[in-house]
Design a protein around this motif. Structure first.
Motif, PDB file in Angstrom:
ATOM      1  N   SER A   1      10.207  11.394   5.909  1.00  0.00           N
ATOM      2  CA  SER A   1       8.829  11.432   6.391  1.00  0.00           C
ATOM      3  C   SER A   1       8.683  12.687   7.257  1.00  0.00           C
ATOM      4  CB  SER A   1       8.511  10.191   7.207  1.00  0.00           C
ATOM      5  OG  SER A   1       9.281  10.181   8.404  1.00  0.00           O
TER       6      SER A   1
ATOM      7  N   LYS B   1       5.454   8.012   0.635  1.00  0.00           N
ATOM      8  CA  LYS B   1       5.805   6.600   0.539  1.00  0.00           C
ATOM      9  C   LYS B   1       7.112   6.496  -0.220  1.00  0.00           C
ATOM     10  CE  LYS B   1       4.013   2.076  -0.886  1.00  0.00           C
ATOM     11  NZ  LYS B   1       2.890   1.350  -1.560  1.00  0.00           N
TER      12      LYS B   1
ATOM     13  N   TYR C   1       1.857  13.102  -0.660  1.00  0.00           N
ATOM     14  CA  TYR C   1       2.281  11.719  -0.931  1.00  0.00           C
ATOM     15  C   TYR C   1       3.456  11.443  -0.004  1.00  0.00           C
ATOM     16  CZ  TYR C   1       3.456   7.474  -3.518  1.00  0.00           C
ATOM     17  OH  TYR C   1       3.712   6.166  -3.879  1.00  0.00           O
TER      18      TYR C   1
END
Length: 244
Positions: free
Chosen positions: A115, A163, A161
């Motif tokens: 992340s 995830k 994106y």
């Protein structure tokens, strides 16, 4: 006329609540979303035409898509925009051989999910899919992440994106591997001392040659004197013999 029971509206409400609850329990669950589409995410966001072409040409796009189904670590991708490719010097990518093009694309893929927050605390160099020798330096401070290849550095702050198992971040520059694009150092110019030494060497050679020439002349003179002396001695001996 018989009056209606005062409990009827209450019973009716309870019955309706019961029916709704049963319906909610037996209703089918929402259909799961479609499979994760790596290149589809880039295509949907636009401005990644060149990167998509390279992903297709090198088949890296299909490899990542296949591995997403089985990976436990995930992937982090730094996707260069079309402007990033347009800002390269002409021929930068086209002059690479097929294997180097594959490594260039793989250099933008990290075999682990990070992340934006995670990227601030990674240990450098961060290994890429291009190989152990193709690492990136990632630094973060106050939620700002910078990625450096040793040749270029770019800021990462836009997640296309994010995830698990996939994170895709916009890169405003193409990450050029130092192994391919490091600046070639110019040929070292001879130092003044070297030039002086070279000049001195030439001078010494000329001096030596000049010194040899007089030495040769002296030898010729000496030979001439020896021949003259021999002639005189021979003449004297001839005269003595004649007189006797």
């Amino acid at each position: 006329m018989a009056s209606s029971s005062p409990l009827s509206p209450i019973l009716l409400s309870l019955f309706l609540v019961f029916i709704c609850g049963v319906s909610a329990q037996t209703a089918p669950a929402p259909a799961p979303s479609g499979p994760l589409n790596f290149t589809g995410i880039l295509d949907k966001n636009g401005q990644y035409t060149y990167f998509l072409q390279l992903l297709a040409q090198t088949q890296v796009g299909s490899q990542v898509q296949t591995q997403l189904k089985t990976t436990t670590e995930g992937f982090t991708v730094f996707a260069p925009t079309d402007n990033a490719f347009n800002n390269l010097k002409p021929g930068t990518v086209n002059n690479l051989d097929p294997q180097q093009k594959v490594q260039l694309v793989l250099y933008h893929v990290i075999p682990k999910y990070y992340s934006l927050n995670d990227l601030q605390f990674v240990s450098n160099p961060v290994r890429t899919q291009a190989g152990e020798d193709f690492g990136l330096n990632v630094t973060g401070l106050n939620n700002q992440v910078n990625v450096s290849s040793g040749v270029v550095e770019t800021q990462i702050n836009n997640a296309l994106y994010q995830k698990k198992p996939l994170a895709i971040y916009q890169a405003d520059k193409v990450l050029l591997p130092e192994e391919f694009f490091e600046a070639k150092s110019p040929a070292a110019a001879p130092s003044p001392a070297t030039k002086k030494s070279s000049t001195g060497s030439k001078s010494n050679s000329r001096a030596s040659a000049t010194a040899d020439e007089p030495a040769s002349a002296d030898n010729s003179g000496s030979t001439g004197r020896n021949m003259g002396l021999g002639f005189v001695v021979g003449l004297a001996l001839a005269c003595i013999g004649f007189l006797s």
